[in-house]
Design an enzyme around this catalytic site. Structure first.
Site, PDB file in Angstrom:
ATOM      1  N   PHE A   1       6.979 -12.857   5.115  1.00 63.21           N
ATOM      2  CA  PHE A   1       7.078 -12.679   3.665  1.00 63.21           C
ATOM      3  C   PHE A   1       6.763 -11.243   3.281  1.00 63.21           C
ATOM      4  O   PHE A   1       5.756 -10.677   3.717  1.00 63.21           O
ATOM      5  CB  PHE A   1       6.096 -13.627   2.963  1.00 63.21           C
TER       6      PHE A   1
ATOM      7  N   GLY B   1       6.224  -9.168  -0.326  1.00 62.76           N
ATOM      8  CA  GLY B   1       6.124  -9.365  -1.766  1.00 62.76           C
ATOM      9  C   GLY B   1       4.746  -8.992  -2.275  1.00 62.76           C
ATOM     10  O   GLY B   1       4.043  -8.161  -1.685  1.00 62.76           O
TER      11      GLY B   1
ATOM     12  N   LEU C   1       2.697 -11.005   6.709  1.00 63.42           N
ATOM     13  CA  LEU C   1       2.679 -10.697   5.288  1.00 63.42           C
ATOM     14  C   LEU C   1       2.673  -9.181   5.077  1.00 63.42           C
ATOM     15  O   LEU C   1       1.832  -8.477   5.631  1.00 63.42           O
ATOM     16  CB  LEU C   1       1.427 -11.293   4.626  1.00 63.42           C
ATOM     17  N   GLU C   2       3.629  -8.712   4.299  1.00 68.25           N
ATOM     18  CA  GLU C   2       3.637  -7.302   3.891  1.00 68.25           C
ATOM     19  C   GLU C   2       3.575  -7.312   2.370  1.00 68.25           C
ATOM     20  O   GLU C   2       4.541  -7.680   1.706  1.00 68.25           O
ATOM     21  CB  GLU C   2       4.897  -6.604   4.411  1.00 68.25           C
ATOM     22  N   LEU C   3       2.414  -6.911   1.822  1.00 65.77           N
ATOM     23  CA  LEU C   3       2.093  -7.245   0.445  1.00 65.77           C
ATOM     24  C   LEU C   3       1.929  -6.038  -0.473  1.00 65.77           C
ATOM     25  O   LEU C   3       1.226  -6.083  -1.460  1.00 65.77           O
ATOM     26  CB  LEU C   3       0.820  -8.106   0.418  1.00 65.77           C
TER      27      LEU C   3
END
Length: 499
Positions: free
Chosen positions: A232, A234, A255-257
């Site tokens: 994901f 976001g 996760l890349e947030l």
């Protein structure tokens, strides 16, 4: 300014599941951020049953795909993107319409997909590599450590660079032996769906699937026990929700947030036109809506005026307008809510007494209600202001003075984020020393931004910027598990190991 899109028919996309295109009764209306009242396309809105079918199709395709060698998969994947560039101009036009960014950036977005795909395929020979651990004193076995695929993976991408960001993970997941379901963003689903379907049509049915729709119907892409991993990109809050949902079935996540990336400009930094152009792009590309953009500039006090003057000279040339209009250099923000937030933090900075410089003219006419915002520089704000502490994700940058390296590093690290950073200096040793102290996953020296990213290197964040890595062999391994096979050593081998 005249519109180049007023007579263009809306784009329509469907689902692609198990090698078949599928239409839906319900659709998503996709609007133009420059003209929020104009619908530029319609995307299929999947039901929960459609989502379940996509998972089932990917699961059914997995045994045969995973049984191939990495080089065999790579050969099929190479064939799948042949001719992909033939429709790049149209992909870029559609992406600019639905996203709002200038068409050149949309074209690069589609180009980067192919570049990342090819770079992933170049790793094929490494994917199946093994390591042998010989018998040793007290260890009477010879063990082969290999890598195995994990199953069905879901890839969820954001609106800002959806096609390029997808390729930071999708080809690596497929090359590793997994099958995949791609979920494009609900507000920009058209170009991504078009491109991914063209690739999927050339792969075995079910290996690559595309599902668009409302988030309320998408839980089965995350908490289904048949999903092995979710990747994901976001917001932080979105990542927390993904992680919570994935925990129900112990599904792993990458996760890349996003980030609040600092750039440290030392007293000895070179600030000629080339370096200032790089810094300007690092801040304002895609109207500031890139996770790895520079979000905070820490500038040695002796260079503050020069740096602000350099940004000012470039901002005075900005032309706000529709992304497809000739001469536009900066498009609108993607969502009205984001325009409202960025406006709010700029007004907050003004009210605090900070110097706020704003540039450009807002377009009128049919674009008067668009999500346009004048780009801004906030000079010497209080560090507690939200323009400093939060990710702006818009065309505004705080410029904050410092007096020594230790102070700059302390302020740079004083944040929830840890995605990227940069150090601008003429001294290589100082760059390496400071870079090693910065709490993030990627550091540039005398450079910054998505356009300057090494697409071969592992990429990802620390702290609340996420977990896991994409790109490179590390990106492939993120979609694999190890498997150790131990053979009992014969007596001669054991005797040799004992000595």
């Amino acid at each position: 300014m005249t519109s180049t899109t007023s007579t263009t028919a809306p784009v329509t996309t469907g689902l692609y599941i198990g090698g078949q295109e599928r239409t839906t009764t319900d659709v998503l209306d996709v609007v133009d951020p420059a003209r929020p009242g104009v619908v530029v396309g319609h995307a299929a809105a999947a039901t929960r049953e459609d989502v379940a079918d996509a998972v089932a199709a990917a699961k059914a395709a997995y045994p045969a795909w995973s049984a191939l060698s990495a080089t065999e998969r790579a050969a099929q994947m190479a064939a799948a993107i042949e001719g992909l560039a033939d429709e790049r101009d149209e992909d870029a036009r559609v992406l600019s319409l639905e996203n709002g960014k200038i068409v050149h950036e949309a074209w690069v977005d589609a180009l980067v997909f192919e570049i990342r795909w090819q770079l992933a395929l170049s790793l094929a020979e490494e994917v199946d590599a093994t390591k042998v651990l010989p018998p040793a004193p007290g260890i009477p076995v010879q063990t082969t450590v290999a890598y195995q695929s994990i199953g069905v993976v879901t890839l969820i991408v954001p609106f800002n660079w959806p096609i390029a960001i997808l390729a930071a993970a999708l080809p690596h997941a497929l090359l590793a032996g997994n099958t995949a379901i791609v979920k494009p963003p609900p507000s920009t689903p058209l170009a991504t769906t078009r491109l991914v379907q063209r690739v999927a049509e050339k792969l075995p049915p079910g290996v690559l699937n595309v599902v668009t729709g409302r988030d309320s119907e998408m839980a089965g892409l995350i908490d289904n026990a048949d999903i092995a991993k979710v990747c994901f990109t976001g917001s932080v809050n979105g990542g927390k929700k993904i992680m919570e949902m994935a925990s129900r079935s112990l599904t792993r996540v990458t996760l890349e947030l996003g980030g609040n990336d600092p750039a440290i400009i030392r007293a000895d930094a070179v600030l000629d036109d080339d370096h200032l152009d790089r810094l300007f792009g690092a801040v304002y590309d895609t109207t500031g809506q890139i996770c790895m953009n520079a979000k905070r500039l820490y500038v040695h006090r002796s260079r503050m005026d020069e740096l602000v003057a350099g940004l000012t000279a470039r901002l005075e040339k900005v032309v706000l307008g529709h992304g497809l209009a000739e001469g536009t250099t900066m498009g609108p923000l993607h969502q009205p809510a984001q325009k409202a937030f960025v406006t709010e933090i700029i007004e907050e900075a003004k009210a605090s007494g900070a110097t706020v410089l704003e540039f450009g003219e807002l377009p009128g006419g049919e674009f008067a209600e668009g999500n346009f915002l004048r780009p801004a520089v906030v000079v010497d704000p209080d560090p507690s202001l939200r323009v400093v502490t939060q990710e702006q994700f818009g065309p505004v940058i705080p410029v904050i003075p410092f007096d020594d390296d230790a102070e700059a590093v302390r302020q740079a690290n004083d944040t929830w984020a840890g995605l990227c950073a940069s150090v601008w200096t003429a001294d290589t040793d100082s760059a390496n020393r400071i870079g090693a102290q910065l709490e993030c996953g990627y550091v540039w020296v005398n450079d910054h931004g998505a356009a300057r990213l090494d697409l071969r290197a592992p990429f990802g964040g620390m702290k609340a910027s996420g977990m896991g890595r994409e790109q490179g062999i590390e990106g492939v391994r993120a979609f694999q598990d190890t498997r150790s096979i131990a053979h009992a050593a014969d007596e001669t081998e054991q005797a040799g190991a004992a000595h």
